[in-house]
Design a protein around this motif. Structure first.
Motif, short mmCIF file in Angstrom:
data_model
loop_
_atom_site.label_atom_id
_atom_site.label_comp_id
_atom_site.label_asym_id
_atom_site.label_seq_id
_atom_site.Cartn_x
_atom_site.Cartn_y
_atom_site.Cartn_z
N ALA A 17 0.82 -1.20 0.00
CA ALA A 17 0.00 0.00 0.00
C ALA A 17 0.86 1.26 0.00
CB ALA A 17 -0.92 0.00 1.21
N ILE A 18 0.42 2.26 -0.73
CA ILE A 18 1.05 3.57 -0.70
C ILE A 18 0.61 4.28 0.58
CG2 ILE A 18 1.10 5.84 -1.81
CD1 ILE A 18 0.92 4.47 -4.49
N THR A 19 1.57 4.81 1.31
CA THR A 19 1.27 5.43 2.60
C THR A 19 1.28 6.96 2.56
OG1 THR A 19 3.61 5.18 3.20
CG2 THR A 19 2.10 3.44 3.92
N ASP A 20 1.78 7.54 1.47
CA ASP A 20 1.75 8.99 1.35
C ASP A 20 2.02 9.38 -0.10
OD1 ASP A 20 1.49 11.65 2.19
OD2 ASP A 20 3.64 11.87 2.49
N ILE A 21 1.40 10.47 -0.53
CA ILE A 21 1.57 11.00 -1.88
C ILE A 21 1.86 12.49 -1.79
CG2 ILE A 21 0.39 11.47 -4.07
CD1 ILE A 21 -1.14 8.90 -3.77
N GLY A 22 2.77 12.97 -2.62
CA GLY A 22 3.10 14.39 -2.60
C GLY A 22 3.50 14.88 -3.99
N LEU A 23 3.80 16.17 -4.05
CA LEU A 23 4.25 16.81 -5.29
C LEU A 23 5.60 17.48 -5.04
CD1 LEU A 23 0.85 18.26 -6.48
CD2 LEU A 23 2.25 16.69 -7.81
N LEU A 24 6.47 17.42 -6.05
CA LEU A 24 7.80 17.99 -5.95
C LEU A 24 8.01 19.04 -7.03
CD1 LEU A 24 9.84 14.68 -5.52
CD2 LEU A 24 9.13 16.25 -3.70
N ALA A 25 8.83 20.04 -6.71
CA ALA A 25 9.19 21.05 -7.69
C ALA A 25 10.34 20.58 -8.57
CB ALA A 25 9.56 22.35 -6.99
N SER A 26 11.10 19.60 -8.09
CA SER A 26 12.22 19.05 -8.85
C SER A 26 12.26 17.54 -8.69
CB SER A 26 13.54 19.66 -8.37
OG SER A 26 14.64 19.05 -9.00
N LYS A 27 12.62 16.86 -9.76
CA LYS A 27 12.68 15.40 -9.71
C LYS A 27 14.07 14.89 -9.35
CE LYS A 27 13.48 15.22 -14.71
NZ LYS A 27 12.98 14.72 -16.02
N LYS A 28 15.02 15.80 -9.12
CA LYS A 28 16.41 15.40 -8.91
C LYS A 28 16.67 14.88 -7.50
CE LYS A 28 18.28 18.61 -12.35
NZ LYS A 28 19.22 19.75 -12.59
N GLU A 29 16.07 15.49 -6.50
CA GLU A 29 16.35 15.10 -5.12
C GLU A 29 15.05 14.85 -4.35
OE1 GLU A 29 18.86 17.97 -3.28
OE2 GLU A 29 20.52 17.67 -4.68
N PRO A 30 14.45 13.70 -4.53
CA PRO A 30 13.22 13.40 -3.80
C PRO A 30 13.51 13.11 -2.33
CG PRO A 30 13.94 11.49 -5.05
CD PRO A 30 14.86 12.61 -5.44
N PRO A 31 12.51 13.24 -1.47
CA PRO A 31 12.70 12.89 -0.05
C PRO A 31 13.06 11.42 0.10
CG PRO A 31 10.68 14.14 -0.39
CD PRO A 31 11.17 13.77 -1.74
N ALA A 32 13.64 11.08 1.23
CA ALA A 32 14.03 9.70 1.49
C ALA A 32 12.81 8.78 1.45
CB ALA A 32 14.71 9.61 2.86
N ASP A 33 12.97 7.62 0.83
CA ASP A 33 11.94 6.59 0.72
C ASP A 33 10.81 6.95 -0.24
OD1 ASP A 33 13.30 5.00 2.54
OD2 ASP A 33 12.24 5.86 4.26
N TYR A 34 10.94 8.06 -0.98
CA TYR A 34 9.90 8.45 -1.94
C TYR A 34 10.35 8.14 -3.36
CZ TYR A 34 6.87 10.89 1.37
OH TYR A 34 5.99 11.19 2.38
N ASN A 35 9.40 7.68 -4.17
CA ASN A 35 9.64 7.40 -5.59
C ASN A 35 9.02 8.51 -6.44
OD1 ASN A 35 10.83 4.82 -5.04
ND2 ASN A 35 8.78 4.02 -4.69
N VAL A 36 9.79 9.04 -7.36
CA VAL A 36 9.31 10.11 -8.24
C VAL A 36 8.82 9.51 -9.56
CG1 VAL A 36 9.88 12.27 -9.38
CG2 VAL A 36 10.99 11.68 -7.23
N ILE A 37 7.65 9.94 -10.00
CA ILE A 37 7.14 9.53 -11.31
C ILE A 37 7.67 10.56 -12.30
CG2 ILE A 37 5.11 8.88 -12.64
CD1 ILE A 37 3.62 8.48 -10.05
N ALA A 38 8.89 10.34 -12.77
CA ALA A 38 9.56 11.33 -13.62
C ALA A 38 9.14 11.24 -15.07
CB ALA A 38 11.07 11.15 -13.51
N GLN A 39 8.65 10.07 -15.51
CA GLN A 39 8.27 9.88 -16.90
C GLN A 39 6.89 9.24 -17.00
OE1 GLN A 39 11.43 7.58 -18.73
NE2 GLN A 39 12.53 9.43 -19.34
N THR A 40 6.30 9.44 -18.16
CA THR A 40 5.00 8.83 -18.45
C THR A 40 5.21 7.40 -18.91
OG1 THR A 40 5.00 9.54 -20.75
CG2 THR A 40 4.13 11.09 -19.13
N THR A 41 4.12 6.70 -19.12
CA THR A 41 4.20 5.30 -19.56
C THR A 41 4.79 5.17 -20.95
OG1 THR A 41 1.90 5.49 -20.32
CG2 THR A 41 2.26 4.60 -18.11
N ASP A 42 4.75 6.23 -21.74
CA ASP A 42 5.32 6.17 -23.10
C ASP A 42 6.60 6.98 -23.22
OD1 ASP A 42 3.96 8.48 -22.71
OD2 ASP A 42 2.63 8.29 -24.44
N GLY A 43 7.24 7.30 -22.08
CA GLY A 43 8.57 7.87 -22.12
C GLY A 43 8.67 9.38 -22.16
#
Length: 246
Positions: A17-43
């Motif tokens: 289960a996902i325990t938290d969702i957020g938004l970032l101004a930059s995809k370079k340095e996400p918070p610890a334990d967070y995954n960034v959705i940097a690309q779409t399914t088609d790249g």
């Protein structure tokens, strides 16, 4: 076999289960334990910031975590207009996690979190769809930002308490899981080890140790005869008194 193990690991990861969702101004340095959705399914780039006329350098990227130390899980997501009333149980993501700026321009992303033990299903995956507009199997459409579609996947989750019980002996009950309250000395079976040995044997006789105990008492030297002559004189005096009395 190796490919099968990788497939099983990916499947198990997606069911968490996902325990938290957020938004970032930059995809370079996400918070610890967070995954960034940097690309779409088609790249394509997964930037969700939408400008009306001019293209700016402002970017917004969706991120999430599956950190099991968090008590709540995400069970629903909604993309809403700023003027719409917030549904009951939902919270709005207003600021970015890294720069603390406005999260979105005209819309707001809302999530619903509930305690893990109160639900059987939760959101286990979030993806962003690019230019292709076909439906995604087993995913629910949330909305569109900057021409990109946000989709989430619901899954059945394993409760932490149930997972812990599987590793315990059959005779162990759930009441003992995570128990932190210690027994008091009065009810503890190791009470004997907590008693000081110098007066342990007096407990059965209801002995109470006072503040005067362990203080040595001696007779002052002025009351004690220190010479043989004084001792002999004292003995002779006692003998005379004895004869006189008889």
């Amino acid at each position: 076999p190796d490919l099968q193990d990788i497939s099983n690991a990916i499947s198990e990861l997606q069911s968490e289960a996902i325990t938290d969702i957020g938004l970032l101004a930059s995809k370079k340095e996400p918070p610890a334990d967070y995954n960034v959705i940097a690309q779409t399914t088609d790249g394509f780039d997964g930037n969700l910031w939408k400008d009306s006329i001019f293209k700016s350098k402002v970017t917004r990227y969706l991120c999430f975590t599956k950190n099991k130390q968090l008590c709540n899980v995400v069970v629903d997501m909604k993309l809403m207009d700023l003027k719409e009333c917030l549904p009951e149980g939902f919270t709005s993501i207003q600021d970015t996690m890294d720069s603390h700026e406005q999260a979105l321009r005209k819309e707001r992303l809302c999530v619903k979190l509930v305690p893990r033990h109160t639900t059987e299903t939760a959101i286990c995956d979030v993806i962003i769809q690019g230019k292709s507009k076909h439906g995604l199997a087993n995913y629910t459409y949330i909305g569109e930002l900057n021409g990109l579609g946000i989709w989430c996947q619901l899954g059945k989750i394993t409760k932490l308490q149930d997972a812990a019980n599987k590793t315990l002996p059959a005779s162990t009950t759930t009441c003992n899981v995570g128990r932190q309250v210690s027994e008091s000395p009065a009810s503890s079976p190791t009470k004997k080890n907590l008693v000081r040995p110098d007066y342990e044997h007096h407990i059965n006789n209801i002995y109470t140790k006072s503040a005067m105990d362990d203080i040595p008492f001696t007779i002052s030297n002025k009351h004690v005869s220190t010479t043989r002559d004084e001792v002999s004189a004292a003995l002779a005096h006692c003998e005379v008194c004895s004869n006189w009395g008889s």
